[in-house]
Design an enzyme around this catalytic site. Structure first.
Site, PDB file in Angstrom:
ATOM      1  N   CYS A   1     -23.157  30.874 -22.892  1.00  0.00           N
ATOM      2  CA  CYS A   1     -23.624  30.065 -21.770  1.00  0.00           C
ATOM      3  C   CYS A   1     -22.517  29.619 -20.819  1.00  0.00           C
ATOM      4  CB  CYS A   1     -24.351  28.830 -22.295  1.00  0.00           C
ATOM      5  SG  CYS A   1     -25.725  29.202 -23.407  1.00  0.00           S
TER       6      CYS A   1
ATOM      7  N   HIS B   1     -23.808  22.073 -19.292  1.00  0.00           N
ATOM      8  CA  HIS B   1     -22.963  22.807 -20.260  1.00  0.00           C
ATOM      9  C   HIS B   1     -21.617  23.218 -19.671  1.00  0.00           C
ATOM     10  CE1 HIS B   1     -23.141  25.631 -24.024  1.00  0.00           C
ATOM     11  NE2 HIS B   1     -22.346  24.579 -24.191  1.00  0.00           N
TER      12      HIS B   1
ATOM     13  N   ASP C   1     -30.351  32.032 -22.660  1.00  0.00           N
ATOM     14  CA  ASP C   1     -30.404  32.942 -23.820  1.00  0.00           C
ATOM     15  C   ASP C   1     -31.628  33.849 -23.786  1.00  0.00           C
ATOM     16  OD1 ASP C   1     -28.205  31.445 -24.693  1.00  0.00           O
ATOM     17  OD2 ASP C   1     -28.861  31.492 -26.771  1.00  0.00           O
TER      18      ASP C   1
END
Length: 451
Positions: free
Chosen positions: A70, A140, A31
């Protein structure tokens, strides 16, 4: 699409033998905004170690993430393909293993929300070419054991499965144990960025003992993703749900400074272990920042398909091969790195990849070439589409029964201030709009998911 072939030109040019294939270190900030490092315009943040990569290597100034969140971005550079091809991965996997749009919800209900091992390309292909692969940091790409990095070509994994964890307790706002060493849940004390630095230090010390085995070190950092916690912010407990995403620019900058420090640890260890000369170091972000990050000069933030949501800095250092202080204006994407890394390694893979070998192009000195790139991002009932067709960019959003469209000429309006659809189009722009929209429709049909 381009059919991936073994690149021998670059390696032969520099006289590289198979035993001297470069190590690859891939650092991905989480991010982080385009202007959150000083070498890309940051004015209130000091990142001397990251900047040193740019001073000693090449800055790519026109690079896109293939998703504004993401999970899809990471899918793209670990597969070398558009994330839409996998299915269910167009939105970040929610905390606690939650699907956030129809396909993702369906897959989650079937315990199948994640990147299947069969779709992974980068790490398995490197492993088959003799590389030792490790990942320290944020995954993730699925909570289920079958989505573990160890199922996807990595030999080592220390990190967390979810999208965000407390930087001190390494937990998310769910009951799932997400912090693992390989497959085993672990408990450690320390700030997340510091622990990644500790892990990479031990890894490099061990790899230096086996100089004949090249390595791929993937460092997907947590910083500066929320929860916004600087190294000195530990108050002894998890933030509340309200506090989880609340943060100040001051805290964000402190997190960036610690991230930069960790890059300094990496560079110091590469030198100390005698690995620096034969190691390619790559630094980027997975997409644009949310506030309080800075995407200047680009429009908007994470989660959108305006430039601020998907433009990212990219820096590559390769001592003795890349001329220090160079820049590239070639339009590219993070999924291009898959081909770049595989070709550096002399690795092959089955099937077509969607990216180009960006690094080879930059080193060749050839003129920049036009790019056609496409995006689709889903969350709930909202869907974004975007297409870049050379200088032209089309953006569309549907939500709650409403449709909005934008069309930009990036050659004259790189910051997307002027929606050409607000005025009568010229003959040229009208033709470009129709072509770009049709290309996007054709692309959407071509990338139908396999599941």
């Amino acid at each position: 699409m381009k059919i991936l072939s073994v690149l021998v030109t670059i390696l032969a040019t520099i006289g590289t033998q198979a035993a001297d294939r470069p190590n690859i270190v891939f650092i991905v900030a989480d991010d982080m905004g385009y202007a959150d490092i000083s070498s890309f315009g940051g004015t209130d943040v000091k990142t001397p170690h990251i900047d040193s990569l740019a001073t000693q290597g090449i800055r790519f100034e026109n690079i896109y993430a293939m998703g504004p969140e993401c999970t899809p971005s990471r899918v793209s550079f670990l597969t070398g393909r558009y994330p839409q091809r996998v299915g269910g991965m167009e939105c970040a996997i929610g905390t606690g293993n939650v699907g956030r749009y129809d396909d993702a919800i369906r897959l989650c209900e079937n315990s199948d929300l994640g990147l299947p091992a069969a779709d992974a390309v980068l790490a398995p292909s490197l492993k088959a070419a003799g590389y030792h692969n490790a990942v320290f940091g944020k995954w993730h790409l699925g909570y289920e054991p079958k989505f573990s990095p160890l199922e996807q070509g990595f030999d080592q994994f220390v990190g967390f499965l979810g999208g965000n964890v407390d930087y001190f307790r390494h937990r998310e706002l769910s009951d799932i144990e997400v912090y693992l060493a390989d497959r085993t849940p672990i408990t450690r004390e320390g700030y997340t960025t510091d622990l990644i630095a500790e892990d990479l230090t031990g890894f490099l010390q061990e790899r230096a003992k086996e100089p004949d085995t090249p390595f791929f070190l993937y460092l997907p950092h947590a910083a500066p993703h929320f929860p916004f916690q600087a190294p000195g912010d530990d108050d002894g407990g998890l933030p509340t749900e309200e506090e989880w995403m609340a943060g100040t620019r001051e805290t964000y900058v402190e997190m960036m400074h610690r991230l930069d420090w960790s890059v300094g640890v990496l560079l110091e260890q590469l030198e100390k272990q005698g690995l620096a000369e034969n190691t390619v170091v790559v630094f980027t972000s997975d997409h644009g920042a949310m506030k309080p990050g800075s995407n200047a000069p680009w429009r908007d933030y994470k989660g959108t398909l305006f430039e601020g949501g998907i433009r990212v800095p990219l820096i590559v250092r390769w001592p003795g091969t890349i001329k220090p202080g160079t820049t590239s204006s070639q339009v590219g994407s993070l999924m291009d790195l898959t081909s770049s890394f595989l070709n550096l390694a002399g690795a092959t893979t089955e099937g077509d990849l969607d990216g180009h070998d960006l690094l080879s192009h930059a080193l060749s000195g050839k003129p920049d070439f036009p790019r056609e790139l496409h995006w689709r991002a889903k969350r709930g009932d909202r869907t974004w589409w975007a297409a870049r067709n050379d200088q032209w960019k089309y953006v569309k959003r549907t939500e709650a029964g409403q449709t909005d469209e934008w069309f930009f000429d990036l050659s004259n309006d790189s910051v997307e201030n002027t929606n050409l659809l607000d005025s009568p189009l010229t003959k040229e722009s009208s033709a470009a709009l129709e072509q770009t929209k049709q290309l996007n429709i054709d692309w959407e049909i071509e990338v139908q998911p396999r599941r």
